[in-house]
Each structure stands twice: as C-alpha cells, then as structure tokens.
Design a protein around this motif. Structure first.
Motif, mmCIF file in Angstrom:
data_model
loop_
_atom_site.group_PDB
_atom_site.id
_atom_site.type_symbol
_atom_site.label_atom_id
_atom_site.label_comp_id
_atom_site.label_asym_id
_atom_site.label_seq_id
_atom_site.Cartn_x
_atom_site.Cartn_y
_atom_site.Cartn_z
ATOM 1 N N HIS A 114 55.320 52.566 62.082
ATOM 2 C CA HIS A 114 55.090 51.709 61.166
ATOM 3 C C HIS A 114 53.669 51.997 61.094
ATOM 4 C CE1 HIS A 114 54.920 48.397 64.155
ATOM 5 N NE2 HIS A 114 54.108 48.235 63.417
ATOM 6 N N LEU A 115 53.008 51.415 59.549
ATOM 7 C CA LEU A 115 52.118 51.116 59.878
ATOM 8 C C LEU A 115 51.607 50.583 58.193
ATOM 9 C CD1 LEU A 115 48.998 52.198 60.119
ATOM 10 C CD2 LEU A 115 48.991 53.222 58.504
ATOM 11 N N ARG A 116 51.124 49.055 58.593
ATOM 12 C CA ARG A 116 50.828 47.713 57.971
ATOM 13 C C ARG A 116 49.090 47.924 57.400
ATOM 14 N NH1 ARG A 116 50.679 41.713 57.915
ATOM 15 N NH2 ARG A 116 51.002 40.789 56.778
ATOM 16 N N VAL A 117 48.741 47.946 56.491
ATOM 17 C CA VAL A 117 47.866 47.469 56.441
ATOM 18 C C VAL A 117 46.745 46.459 55.089
ATOM 19 C CG1 VAL A 117 45.535 48.778 55.637
ATOM 20 C CG2 VAL A 117 47.167 49.943 56.072
ATOM 21 N N VAL A 118 46.472 45.356 55.247
ATOM 22 C CA VAL A 118 46.258 44.234 54.337
ATOM 23 C C VAL A 118 45.111 43.931 54.383
ATOM 24 C CG1 VAL A 118 47.291 41.654 53.765
ATOM 25 C CG2 VAL A 118 48.139 43.217 55.170
ATOM 26 N N ALA A 119 44.748 43.796 53.028
ATOM 27 C CA ALA A 119 43.005 43.611 52.240
ATOM 28 C C ALA A 119 43.142 42.453 51.894
ATOM 29 C CB ALA A 119 42.311 44.485 51.896
ATOM 30 N N ASP A 120 42.472 41.405 52.364
ATOM 31 C CA ASP A 120 42.412 40.358 52.027
ATOM 32 C C ASP A 120 40.969 40.114 51.539
ATOM 33 O OD1 ASP A 120 42.286 37.437 50.960
ATOM 34 O OD2 ASP A 120 43.993 36.981 53.551
ATOM 35 N N SER A 121 41.220 40.004 49.996
ATOM 36 C CA SER A 121 40.224 39.725 49.382
ATOM 37 C C SER A 121 39.421 38.452 48.887
ATOM 38 C CB SER A 121 39.079 40.539 48.954
ATOM 39 O OG SER A 121 39.385 41.663 49.743
ATOM 40 N N VAL A 122 38.177 38.416 48.371
ATOM 41 C CA VAL A 122 37.595 36.457 47.480
ATOM 42 C C VAL A 122 36.662 36.829 46.920
ATOM 43 C CG1 VAL A 122 37.333 33.940 47.024
ATOM 44 C CG2 VAL A 122 38.796 34.915 48.559
ATOM 45 N N VAL A 123 36.678 37.025 45.512
ATOM 46 C CA VAL A 123 35.791 37.870 44.211
ATOM 47 C C VAL A 123 35.172 37.063 43.916
ATOM 48 C CG1 VAL A 123 35.078 40.068 43.326
ATOM 49 C CG2 VAL A 123 36.339 40.488 45.058
ATOM 50 N N SER A 124 34.027 36.923 43.269
ATOM 51 C CA SER A 124 33.480 36.351 41.854
ATOM 52 C C SER A 124 33.160 37.001 40.923
ATOM 53 C CB SER A 124 32.443 34.889 42.339
ATOM 54 O OG SER A 124 31.996 34.854 41.391
ATOM 55 N N THR A 125 33.760 36.132 39.914
ATOM 56 C CA THR A 125 34.154 37.945 38.445
ATOM 57 C C THR A 125 33.479 37.078 37.550
ATOM 58 O OG1 THR A 125 35.955 37.442 38.021
ATOM 59 C CG2 THR A 125 35.696 39.198 39.328
ATOM 60 N N SER A 126 32.580 37.799 37.070
ATOM 61 C CA SER A 126 31.774 36.808 35.300
ATOM 62 C C SER A 126 32.566 37.913 34.367
ATOM 63 C CB SER A 126 30.249 36.945 35.559
ATOM 64 O OG SER A 126 29.745 37.921 36.138
ATOM 65 N N ALA A 127 32.442 37.361 32.653
ATOM 66 C CA ALA A 127 32.506 37.939 31.889
ATOM 67 C C ALA A 127 31.243 39.292 31.639
ATOM 68 C CB ALA A 127 32.634 37.531 31.012
ATOM 69 N N HIS A 128 31.326 40.636 31.470
ATOM 70 C CA HIS A 128 30.428 41.671 30.633
ATOM 71 C C HIS A 128 30.686 41.938 29.420
ATOM 72 C CE1 HIS A 128 33.568 43.590 32.783
ATOM 73 N NE2 HIS A 128 33.175 43.642 33.721
ATOM 74 N N ALA A 129 29.732 41.987 28.520
ATOM 75 C CA ALA A 129 30.167 42.382 27.201
ATOM 76 C C ALA A 129 29.130 43.745 27.563
ATOM 77 C CB ALA A 129 29.532 41.787 26.319
ATOM 78 N N LEU A 130 30.221 45.399 26.834
ATOM 79 C CA LEU A 130 29.908 45.519 25.753
ATOM 80 C C LEU A 130 27.915 45.910 24.868
ATOM 81 C CD1 LEU A 130 32.931 47.489 24.882
ATOM 82 C CD2 LEU A 130 32.151 48.091 26.712
ATOM 83 N N PRO A 131 27.878 46.852 25.236
ATOM 84 C CA PRO A 131 26.339 47.253 24.635
ATOM 85 C C PRO A 131 26.940 47.240 23.041
ATOM 86 C CG PRO A 131 26.486 48.690 26.586
ATOM 87 C CD PRO A 131 27.363 48.543 26.223
#
Length: 309
Positions: free
Chosen positions: A72-89
C-alpha cells in the motif's frame, strides 16, 4: 478567504510493489493572489529517499523513493491557503495582434509566455480546434473577449460526464465526444487557443464546493480541479495571465486554490511514478476543501515544515 485543503491518495497493490520512485505536485503555489500558510506532506510507508525542488514552470514538487516491498501507499497533503479575489483585466489587444507579438521573427524580444503556444503531450495543435474556436475569434476581437466567449461555449456545448474519459484521454478525442471532466474541458480550451497561435497554460488546483441546503459538508467528497490561464500581451512591457474556468463558465476567485501550472495535465499530475511489481492496484483519492474562520488561521510556516512520515 482561508481554505483548508486535505488531499489524500491511497494505492493498494497486489502483489506487493518491490521498489518505487514517485514525484508529487501537491504543494499549493505561494503567490499570484494566494499565500501558503501551512503545508505538510505525509507519506506512508516512510520513503527511503525524499527531496523537494522546483520544476521548470516554477512549481514545487517532491521526489520520493521506496526501496522495500509494500502493498500500500498513502500520501496526504494537508495545506492551509489564504486566497483573495482577482479581477480580470478590463481590456486586451485584438487577438490577431496578440498572436503576432508572440510569433517568432528575427530581432524579436523574447517573451517566456511563447513556450505555451506549442503543442504538448496531451494537447496537439490541430485544424479541428481552429474550426471550433473561430466562432469566438472574429476579426479584430479583443483577445480576452474571445477567450471568455470560448469559455462559455465549451461550458454550454460539453456535458460533464465523469466516466466518459480518463486521465490519458487526448484533447482531440474529448473535442469529438463533446463530454468529459474538468481536465478535458481545460485541454480542449488549450488546444483551441494554441491552435490559433495564442499562449495558454493548464492550471491544477481546487475549488471550494458548497453542500446542498440542509446537508453537512462530507469529508473527502471534493476533487481536484483544472482550468486555463490565457496570456494577454500588453501594448507596452510585459503582459499578464488571465484565468478562466470552462467547466463552470467563470473566472476563478477566492474560492479557488492554485496548485501548479504547466503545458497540460502531464506536467502537473498530483502523483506519478515508476513501480517494480504491483501488477494490479486500486486507487482511492479523497479531497476536502473547507473554509476556516479567522481565529483558526495559523501563522506562516517555515517552507521546510513537512512531516516526513
């Protein structure tokens, strides 16, 4: 917005794998409208070798090797990300002018975006893509306007059917089928833009989904997502990239998390590798994307803060 992303990949092998080498693109990007606040990558069984570096497109990746038998192989990515809105040009050059700015000629100033005009393993340049794209790119039409209409047309013309394709389905086949999943929609849009001579890249990541009214969020019920980034050359100086999601007919916002960018899925597959043994295997992927309230926000972690196993 603070988003907690938990991405778990599990393989069960029969017979056991004797040795294996893998590469993972599971660390969210840090920059371009988002900040990576925490990331841990757990691998079980513990790899014999493990290293992190950056690929040619600027994505973080992890190499790991297992030198003993494992079923077996188990890979766990645990992330916390701060995102923001980004308008198109607000505006862009006519698409023909944008194309000419990226066309090679003697004495031309090099633009790194030019490498995303060419064919890639899953996305050829082909007349069928031109035929489909032409309806959105009339003479003199601004590039961004045409790309947004192309996004809407793919959303309207293609059916989202999870079993219609798989990870290796070529973009031309998805174009003919007029159905598939987000990866297929992104590949088709890339083929259309590149076949017109316009640079575009594949973006992998996650999308915050909302449970139906009255139902709780189910752990592991989300999935990876994919969309497209089209290059908008500027009249003077460097241009910019604009993200568009043909699966949902919208521009990504603060409810999206960017994982990696490349020419197509083959550049940014979450996990790929070579194994010795394990003739049969079962794959299970569980993704959870959930919002965090500000009091739960972690402090910025050291970039090397990773759990080995």
């Amino acid at each position: 917005m603070l988003l907690h992303v938990l991405h778990e990949t599990s393989y069960a092998y029969a017979p056991a794998v004797k040795t294996a080498q893998h590469v993972a693109h599971l660390r969210p990007a840090d920059g371009a409208g988002q900040r990576l606040l925490r990331h841990r990558l757990s691998i079980h069984p513990a790899p014999a070798q493990r290293s992190e570096d950056t690929d040619v497109f600027g994505n973080a990746r992890c190499f790991f090797g297992l030198q003993s038998a494992h079923d077996h192989l188990r890979v766990v990515a645990d992330s916390v990300v701060s995102t923001s809105a980004h308008a198109l040009p607000g505006e862009s050059l006519p698409w023909e002018e944008a194309r000419e700015r990226l066309r090679y000629h003697r004495g031309a100033e090099y633009d790194p975006a030019a490498e995303f005009v060419f064919a890639s393993p899953y996305v050829p340049r082909h007349a069928d893509f031109v035929d489909y794209a032409r309806a959105s790119f009339g003479p003199g039409r601004p590039l961004l306007d045409g790309a947004r209409e192309l996004t809407a047309r793919i959303h309207a013309d293609f059916a989202y059917v999870s079993q219609a394709t798989d990870a290796s389905t070529p973009a031309l086949e998805a174009l003919a089928l007029r159905k598939g999943v987000c990866q297929d929609f992104a590949h088709v849009m890339l083929g259309c833009l590149r076949s017109l001579g316009l640079p575009a890249r594949y973006v992998s990541g996650y999308l915050l989904t909302q449970p139906p009214p009255g139902q709780t969020r189910l752990v592991g019920s989300d999935a990876s997502h994919a969309w497209v980034s089209v290059y908008l050359p500027a009249a003077h100086g460097p241009g910019c990239w604009a993200d568009l999601d043909p699966t949902n007919d919208r521009a990504p916002g603060e409810d999206y998390v960017t994982l990696a960018t490349g020419r197509d899925f083959s550049d940014v597959s979450p996990i790929r590798g070579v194994i010795h043994g394990g003739a049969n295997h079962t794959l299970r992927v569980a993704v959870t994307v959930a919002p965090l309230s500000p009091p739960q926000a972690p402090t910025i972690a050291d970039p090397t803060d990773q759990e080995p196993a």
